[in-house]
Design a protein around this motif. Structure first.
Motif, PDB file in Angstrom:
ATOM      1  N   ARG A 179      -7.439   3.095  -7.809  1.00  0.00           N
ATOM      2  CA  ARG A 179      -7.341   2.950  -9.149  1.00  0.00           C
ATOM      3  C   ARG A 179      -5.762   2.583  -9.239  1.00  0.00           C
ATOM      4  O   ARG A 179      -4.903   2.837  -8.538  1.00  0.00           O
ATOM      5  CB  ARG A 179      -7.559   4.178  -9.776  1.00  0.00           C
ATOM      6  CG  ARG A 179      -8.788   4.786  -9.275  1.00  0.00           C
ATOM      7  CD  ARG A 179     -10.133   4.123  -9.999  1.00  0.00           C
ATOM      8  NE  ARG A 179     -11.357   4.697  -9.185  1.00  0.00           N
ATOM      9  CZ  ARG A 179     -12.386   4.121  -8.821  1.00  0.00           C
ATOM     10  NH1 ARG A 179     -12.409   2.803  -9.127  1.00  0.00           N
ATOM     11  NH2 ARG A 179     -13.370   4.741  -8.510  1.00  0.00           N
ATOM     12  N   PRO A 180      -5.624   1.748 -10.445  1.00  0.00           N
ATOM     13  CA  PRO A 180      -4.086   1.599 -10.857  1.00  0.00           C
ATOM     14  C   PRO A 180      -3.532   3.119 -11.274  1.00  0.00           C
ATOM     15  O   PRO A 180      -4.306   3.976 -11.751  1.00  0.00           O
ATOM     16  CB  PRO A 180      -4.308   0.608 -11.951  1.00  0.00           C
ATOM     17  CG  PRO A 180      -5.801   0.988 -12.349  1.00  0.00           C
ATOM     18  CD  PRO A 180      -6.518   1.297 -11.505  1.00  0.00           C
ATOM     19  N   LEU A 181      -2.335   3.269 -10.801  1.00  0.00           N
ATOM     20  CA  LEU A 181      -1.653   4.274 -11.144  1.00  0.00           C
ATOM     21  C   LEU A 181      -1.637   4.399 -12.516  1.00  0.00           C
ATOM     22  O   LEU A 181      -1.081   3.662 -13.248  1.00  0.00           O
ATOM     23  CB  LEU A 181      -0.358   4.305 -10.351  1.00  0.00           C
ATOM     24  CG  LEU A 181      -0.187   4.076  -8.945  1.00  0.00           C
ATOM     25  CD1 LEU A 181       1.263   3.829  -8.451  1.00  0.00           C
ATOM     26  CD2 LEU A 181      -1.060   5.413  -8.309  1.00  0.00           C
ATOM     27  N   GLU A 195       0.254   9.812  -9.191  1.00  0.00           N
ATOM     28  CA  GLU A 195       0.967   9.236  -8.301  1.00  0.00           C
ATOM     29  C   GLU A 195       0.131   8.303  -7.617  1.00  0.00           C
ATOM     30  O   GLU A 195       0.597   7.050  -7.065  1.00  0.00           O
ATOM     31  CB  GLU A 195       1.463  10.076  -7.380  1.00  0.00           C
ATOM     32  CG  GLU A 195       2.512  11.233  -8.372  1.00  0.00           C
ATOM     33  CD  GLU A 195       3.652  10.136  -8.875  1.00  0.00           C
ATOM     34  OE1 GLU A 195       4.020   9.265  -8.310  1.00  0.00           O
ATOM     35  OE2 GLU A 195       4.420  10.818 -10.040  1.00  0.00           O
ATOM     36  N   SER A 196      -0.840   8.801  -6.836  1.00  0.00           N
ATOM     37  CA  SER A 196      -1.488   8.199  -5.950  1.00  0.00           C
ATOM     38  C   SER A 196      -2.893   7.348  -6.183  1.00  0.00           C
ATOM     39  O   SER A 196      -3.286   6.437  -5.662  1.00  0.00           O
ATOM     40  CB  SER A 196      -2.132   9.203  -4.661  1.00  0.00           C
ATOM     41  OG  SER A 196      -3.090  10.167  -5.108  1.00  0.00           O
ATOM     42  N   GLY A 197      -3.389   7.703  -7.701  1.00  0.00           N
ATOM     43  CA  GLY A 197      -4.630   7.230  -8.130  1.00  0.00           C
ATOM     44  C   GLY A 197      -5.817   7.770  -7.441  1.00  0.00           C
ATOM     45  O   GLY A 197      -6.687   7.189  -8.075  1.00  0.00           O
ATOM     46  N   GLU A 198      -5.795   8.672  -6.722  1.00  0.00           N
ATOM     47  CA  GLU A 198      -6.875   9.169  -5.884  1.00  0.00           C
ATOM     48  C   GLU A 198      -7.654   9.792  -7.084  1.00  0.00           C
ATOM     49  O   GLU A 198      -7.028  10.541  -7.915  1.00  0.00           O
ATOM     50  CB  GLU A 198      -6.548  10.157  -4.905  1.00  0.00           C
ATOM     51  CG  GLU A 198      -5.997   9.391  -3.741  1.00  0.00           C
ATOM     52  CD  GLU A 198      -7.331   8.424  -2.899  1.00  0.00           C
ATOM     53  OE1 GLU A 198      -8.408   9.032  -2.710  1.00  0.00           O
ATOM     54  OE2 GLU A 198      -7.012   7.107  -3.039  1.00  0.00           O
ATOM     55  N   LEU A 199      -8.983  10.212  -6.747  1.00  0.00           N
ATOM     56  CA  LEU A 199      -9.763  11.123  -7.552  1.00  0.00           C
ATOM     57  C   LEU A 199     -10.138  12.330  -6.887  1.00  0.00           C
ATOM     58  O   LEU A 199     -10.399  12.380  -5.981  1.00  0.00           O
ATOM     59  CB  LEU A 199     -10.945  10.346  -8.116  1.00  0.00           C
ATOM     60  CG  LEU A 199     -10.946   8.845  -8.765  1.00  0.00           C
ATOM     61  CD1 LEU A 199     -12.282   8.166  -8.851  1.00  0.00           C
ATOM     62  CD2 LEU A 199     -10.243   9.004 -10.090  1.00  0.00           C
ATOM     63  N   THR A 200     -10.144  13.402  -7.961  1.00  0.00           N
ATOM     64  CA  THR A 200     -10.619  14.779  -7.576  1.00  0.00           C
ATOM     65  C   THR A 200     -11.723  15.177  -8.457  1.00  0.00           C
ATOM     66  O   THR A 200     -11.821  15.101  -9.572  1.00  0.00           O
ATOM     67  CB  THR A 200      -9.414  15.653  -7.749  1.00  0.00           C
ATOM     68  OG1 THR A 200      -8.161  15.170  -7.023  1.00  0.00           O
ATOM     69  CG2 THR A 200      -9.880  17.159  -7.242  1.00  0.00           C
TER      70      THR A 200
END
Length: 553
Positions: free
Chosen positions: A8-10, A217-222
Motif C-alpha cells: 500500500r502507499p504510505l 510507516e511500512s504500509g503493512e496491514l494488521t
C-alpha cells in the motif's frame, strides 16, 4: 477481486481522527471502560430526550441512533421527543456532529463533522421512515466528503479507514441506495475496503480479515476484528437493522483461500458442495459478472427499503460479485476467530504485554452476529448468538449504556431470537428505561406486547394501586387521630358524655369539628391572603385602645 496486493502507499493516520475513532470504539465496545478523551473535557449534561445519562459529548448521536434502530427492530414506535432530538442534531449541510450541546448554534467547524455519527443517524432515520429529505441530506454530505480512494475517514480530510468506510457504505444500503455507485475519481467504497483486506498471501490466521488502516510507516496491514465486522456487514449490503426473514443464504463457509468456488448456491443448496470441475481461484474464472446489475443482482449492489440488502441477492448459480466474495472471505475469518476464542471476539489488550488477559468484546461480538445474519449464515452465527445469550450479563455496566443494550437487541433480532427473552433478560424494557418511552407502549410484533410490565394494562393497574395506597393513607390518618385521643384520655381522664343531653351536645360538637377538619386545607390556602389582613388588624389594636382611653377621659 479478493486477490489484491498487500503493498500500500504510505499513509499517516490523522491524529484527531484516530483519537475520536478510539473513543467511539470504547463507547460501542466496552461501556464499562474509561474514555481517556472524555476525561480531558468538561462533562456535558445529557438532555432528557437523549437515551442514557452519561456525558454525551463523544457519542450522543451514535447512542441515540442505535437506540432508535433497536426500538424499531423490537416493533416499537420510538417516542417523538427522542426522534426530534436526533433531527435537531443535524447541521444545515446535512452532517451530524457527535453531539451538539446547543443545536441553535450553526455547525461552523466542518472538520468536527462526524462521518460515523452521520451514517448511523441516516440508518436510524431511514428505518423509521418519513424523513427522506433528512436522510438524503445526510447521504449527500457523506458523498461530498468521500476520499479519492472511495473511502471515508472519521472526520473529513483524514485518510480512509475500514470502519468509517464500512459504516457509510451500510448507510447507503440501509437507505436503499447502491454504495457501488457512490464514486470519487472512479473508486467506490468497495475499492477502498479491498485495499484494506488481507489476501491469501497473508499469514493463515489473518487471511480475509480487514485492517483499520495501513501502518503509517511500512504500509503493512494488521488484522482487526472490529474493522472486519463492519466491512463484512457493508459487503453484505446491509445496515445494523437486519430482518432475518428477508435474508437468504449466500455461500456459507466459503473461503477463497481454501479453494472454494465463489458462486451463489442453487435453490435449496447451502453452498457446501461444489463441482470439482469448476475453477476455484477467482482470478481463473471466465464468467465474470457484468458491470450492469440485473434485477436479481441489484439488491447485492445496493439496498432495500427495510435496511436489509439480503446480500444473497446474486442470482442462484451465478458467480458472486467481488464485493460479496470479499465479504464472505471476511466472514470465514470471523467464524474461525469466534470458534478459536470460544464463540466471542476479544477486546484489544490495554497493554503491550502479550500475556495480559484479554476480555470479551461484547459489542463487536454482537455486531459479528448481525454481519453473519446479513449473509444468511445461520450455522456460523448460532455459536456466538448462544454465547451472547448466556454471557451478556457479564458486560460491565451494559444496562446503563443505550448503545450496548441497543446492539444486543439488534443482534437478537438479526439472529431470530427474542429481545424480550434473551437469556432471561427483557432487553427491550432495559432499553426503554434508559430514554423516552416509545409512543405506542405495548409495541408491535416481538416488542413488549406480551409483557405485563408495559402497555395500557400496566397503567390501569398502577392507577388502581395508587388509589389503594391513598385509601390506606386516609385510614392510617384516622387511626392515628383516634389513637392520639385515646392516649390523651388515659393520661388526663376521659371526658366522654354520660347523660343524653351531654351526648347530644357532644354530637353537635363532633359535627362541627368534622366540618372544621374538612376546611383545614382551605384555611391553609387562605392563610397567605388573610395573614396580611391579620397584620393590619393587629396594627390597629393599639390605636383602638388609645381611642377608648380618650373617650374614658
Amino acid at each position: 477481486m479478493f486477490n489484491h496486493s498487500r503493498q500500500r502507499p504510505l499513509r499517516r493516520a490523522a491524529l484527531a481522527g484516530g483519537v475520536v475513532a478510539l473513543a467511539a470504539t470504547v463507547v460501542l465496545g466496552q461501556p464499562g471502560a474509561a474514555n481517556p478523551a472524555a476525561a480531558a473535557a468538561p462533562a456535558a449534561t445529557a438532555p432528557n430526550a437523549l437515551f442514557g445519562r452519561s456525558d454525551p459529548t463523544y457519542d450522543g448521536v451514535l447512542r441515540q441512533s442505535i437506540a432508535l434502530l433497536a426500538q424499531d427492530a423490537a416493533g416499537l414506535e420510538p417516542g417523538s421527543a427522542a426522534v426530534d432530538w436526533l433531527l435537531g442534531q443535524q447541521c444545515a449541510d446535512g452532517s451530524f456532529l457527535s453531539f451538539r450541546a446547543n443545536a441553535q448554534e450553526p455547525c461552523d467547524d466542518v472538520t468536527a463533522a462526524d462521518s460515523n455519527a452521520t451514517a448511523l443517524a441516516a440508518q436510524a432515520l431511514a428505518a423509521l421512515g418519513g424523513h427522506d429529505e433528512r436522510v438524503s441530506a445526510a447521504l449527500g454530505w457523506l458523498a461530498g466528503v468521500q476520499n479519492a480512494d472511495g473511502g471515508w475517514s472519521y472526520n473529513p480530510g483524514g485518510p480512509s479507514d475500514a470502519n468509517s468506510t464500512a459504516l457509510v457504505s451500510s448507510a447507503f444500503s440501509a437507505a436503499g441506495e447502491s454504495p457501488a455507485e457512490v464514486l470519487r475519481e472512479g473508486n467506490s467504497p468497495f475499492e477502498a475496503l479491498a485495499a484494506l483486506q488481507l489476501d491469501c498471501e497473508a499469514p493463515e490466521g489473518e487471511r480475509g480479515a480487514f485492517a483499520w488502516q495501513p501502518d503509517p510507516e511500512s504500509g503493512e496491514l494488521t488484522a482487526n476484528d472490529a474493522a472486519t465486522v463492519d466491512a463484512v456487514l457493508a459487503a453484505a449490503g446491509s445496515g445494523l437493522l437486519v430482518d432475518p426473514e428477508a435474508v437468504s443464504a449466500t455461500a456459507p463457509g466459503f473461503d477463497p483461500c481454501d479453494g472454494g468456488s465463489p458462486e451463489s448456491p442453487e435453490d435449496g443448496d447451502d453452498g457446501a458442495d461444489r463441482s470439482a470441475d469448476e475453477p476455484t481461484d477467482p482470478a481463473d474464472r471466465t464468467d465474470e459478472p457484468t458491470d450492469e446489475p440485473t434485477d436479481d443482482t441489484a439488491a447485492t449492489e445496493g439496498g432495500t427499503e427495510n435496511g436489509t440488502d439480503g446480500a444473497a441477492g446474486d442470482e442462484a448459480g451465478a458467480p458472486l460479485s467481488p464485493q460479496l466474495t470479499s465479504g464472505l472471505a471476511g466472514a470465514a475469518r470471523l467464524s474461525v476467530t469466534l470458534a478459536d476464542n470460544g464463540q466471542y471476539l476479544m477486546a484489544p489488550s490495554a497493554t503491550p504485554d502479550e500475556e495480559a488477559e484479554r476480555l470479551p468484546d461484547f459489542g463487536n461480538t454482537a455486531k459479528a452476529i448481525i454481519a453473519l445474519a446479513a449473509l444468511g449464515d445461520e450455522a456460523a452465527l448460532a455459536g456466538p448468538l448462544g454465547w451472547l445469550r448466556e454471557h451478556h450479563g457479564e458486560w460491565p455496566d451494559y444496562t446503563q449504556s443505550p448503545a450496548a443494550v441497543g446492539l444486543l437487541v439488534l443482534a437478537a433480532h438479526a439472529g431470530g431470537d427474542s429481545p424480550t427473552e434473551f437469556g432471561g433478560t427483557n432487553l427491550v424494557n432495559t432499553l426503554n428505561a434508559l430514554g423516552p418511552a416509545p409512543d405506542d407502549g405495548a409495541g408491535r410484533g416481538d416488542g413488549t406486547a406480551d409483557d405485563d410490565s408495559g402497555g395500557g394494562l400496566g397503567v390501569v393497574l398502577w392507577v388502581i394501586v395508587l388509589g389503594l395506597l391513598a385509601g390506606v393513607a386516609i385510614g392510617v390518618a384516622l387511626s392515628v387521630r383516634r389513637n392520639r385521643r385515646h392516649e390523651t384520655d388515659e393520661a388526663f381522664g376521659s371526658d366522654e358524655p354520660t347523660t343524653p343531653a351531654e351526648r347530644d351536645r357532644a354530637a353537635e360538637a363532633d359535627d362541627a369539628a368534622e366540618a372544621d377538619d374538612a376546611g383545614e386545607a382551605d384555611d391553609v390556602r387562605e392563610a397567605d391572603d388573610s395573614g396580611k389582613a391579620d397584620d393590619a388588624a393587629e396594627a390597629e389594636e393599639p390605636k383602638d385602645a388609645d381611642r377608648k382611653r380618650d373617650e374614658n377621659d
